[in-house]
Scaffold this active site. Sequence first.
Site, mmCIF file in Angstrom:
data_model
loop_
_atom_site.group_PDB
_atom_site.id
_atom_site.type_symbol
_atom_site.label_atom_id
_atom_site.label_comp_id
_atom_site.label_asym_id
_atom_site.label_seq_id
_atom_site.Cartn_x
_atom_site.Cartn_y
_atom_site.Cartn_z
ATOM 1 N N ASP A 245 -4.262 -13.067 2.857
ATOM 2 C CA ASP A 245 -5.513 -12.661 3.519
ATOM 3 C C ASP A 245 -6.758 -12.906 2.668
ATOM 4 O OD1 ASP A 245 -4.517 -10.657 1.869
ATOM 5 O OD2 ASP A 245 -4.699 -9.047 3.347
ATOM 6 N N HIS B 104 0.827 -1.227 0.000
ATOM 7 C CA HIS B 104 0.000 0.000 0.000
ATOM 8 C C HIS B 104 0.856 1.270 0.000
ATOM 9 C CE1 HIS B 104 -3.631 -2.285 0.386
ATOM 10 N NE2 HIS B 104 -3.294 -2.810 1.546
ATOM 11 N N TYR C 202 -3.780 -12.496 8.217
ATOM 12 C CA TYR C 202 -3.951 -12.093 9.619
ATOM 13 C C TYR C 202 -4.575 -13.143 10.514
ATOM 14 C CZ TYR C 202 -2.868 -7.878 7.121
ATOM 15 O OH TYR C 202 -2.251 -6.984 6.305
HETATM 16 C C1 SP5 Z 1 -1.108 -5.322 3.748
HETATM 17 C C2 SP5 Z 1 -2.562 -5.374 4.056
HETATM 18 O O1 SP5 Z 1 -3.173 -6.433 3.944
HETATM 19 N N1 SP5 Z 1 -3.102 -4.261 4.489
HETATM 20 C C3 SP5 Z 1 -4.496 -4.300 4.739
HETATM 21 C C4 SP5 Z 1 -4.985 -3.103 5.401
HETATM 22 C C5 SP5 Z 1 -6.446 -3.205 5.356
HETATM 23 N N2 SP5 Z 1 -7.074 -2.544 6.402
HETATM 24 C C6 SP5 Z 1 -8.461 -2.579 6.083
HETATM 25 C C7 SP5 Z 1 -9.334 -1.713 6.868
HETATM 26 C C8 SP5 Z 1 -9.113 -1.892 8.330
HETATM 27 C C9 SP5 Z 1 -10.219 -2.508 9.006
HETATM 28 N N3 SP5 Z 1 -9.711 -3.033 10.233
HETATM 29 C C10 SP5 Z 1 -10.675 -2.978 11.299
HETATM 30 C C11 SP5 Z 1 -11.587 -4.150 11.278
HETATM 31 C C12 SP5 Z 1 -12.557 -3.992 12.380
HETATM 32 N N4 SP5 Z 1 -13.474 -5.082 12.372
HETATM 33 ZN ZN ZN Z 2 -4.250 -7.261 2.473
#
Ligand code: SP5
Ligand code: ZN
Length: 352
Positions: free
Chosen positions: A293, A169, A332
Amino acid sequence: MPIPVVFSERHRLHVPDGEIWMGIRIAGTELPARGEVIAARLRADGHLFSPPDEISTEDLIAVHTPDLVDFLSTAWKRWHGSSYPMDPGQDRVVPYAFPLSDMTLGRSPRRPASVGALTGMFAMDTMTLIGPGTWEAVKDAAAAALTAASMVASGSEAVYAAVRPPGHHAGTSFYGGSCYLNNAALAAQRLADRGLGPVVVIDLDAHHGNGTQQIFYRTDRVRYGSVHIDPAAGYFPHWLGFADETGEDEGIGANLNLPLDPGTGDEAWLEGVRQLASFGEGARSMVVSLGVDAWKADPESPLEVSVEGYTQGGSLLGQMDMPTVIVQEGGYDLGALADLVAGFLDGFERGR
Ligand code: SP5
Ligand code: ZN
């Protein structure tokens, strides 16, 4: 022979300690344990490990601006020389205001005095926190990807950089999405610079690699292809990853996005991987952005790929029989991460 691995223990120094999600600090999923479970499994499977070479700023500005590198390498110190750790009590570097281009009359923003405002010049989101050991880990992740590329440029067939934090990213001048420097882009640029171009980057992470796409959007020396969750369905990185982004200038036709609907499983995902492999035909080397993921139980994505799917994906890319750097991106689910990575690497070896 199992694929050699480049790995730095110093990934552990990066402890984002959560993310600011919708204004609230939540636990976050890009954890030190990710690096540990991958390394433990590959050691047990008999992969040969080596540490990254030392690198300098010169190596990083092959794809990033000196300003970004300077910011990332000094942000923690600046923040801890400011009042923010006491008032309001924020111990991680995080932005709060962003210089959108209309807001600055289209001019490049002048450098603000406050580190809080400065952070908004480089961060694309609030989720990507900088802590005390972040820079050391970020630098070693970049170094590991560069080292893997050097090994491939000197004749290794395939090398896996087991890195965190991830990178896809992060763009020329910005960071975000749990990424700081673009490890895969650094590897691709090095392969091109060492005579192994054109390079194809194949991105299997569930999210679109907006940073890698941006870095190479106007060149045909590095092609970028990605299969990912459709940003139009409401997913990060939201603004890029659409099928009509096909490259500009010298890069026309050198960018391929294959967005998928939520719930997509092995069959359609593997069809996407096959299309990416065809897109890579005629390249002299490959970088795989190995996010796992897209796994069906991953907390960050609604795609539904299985371990067998990732193994078959590995096999399809192995069959391309190209000098290859594999760079870890997302993934993750700590209970499945090692199986997914090991499955992909096995499939890749057997495909060759
Ligand atoms: C490298 C990579 O896979 N980066 C991914 C970043 C994506 N983040 C997405 C949005 C974040 C949402 N996280 C909070 C979830 C709450 N349920
Ligand atoms: Zn990702």
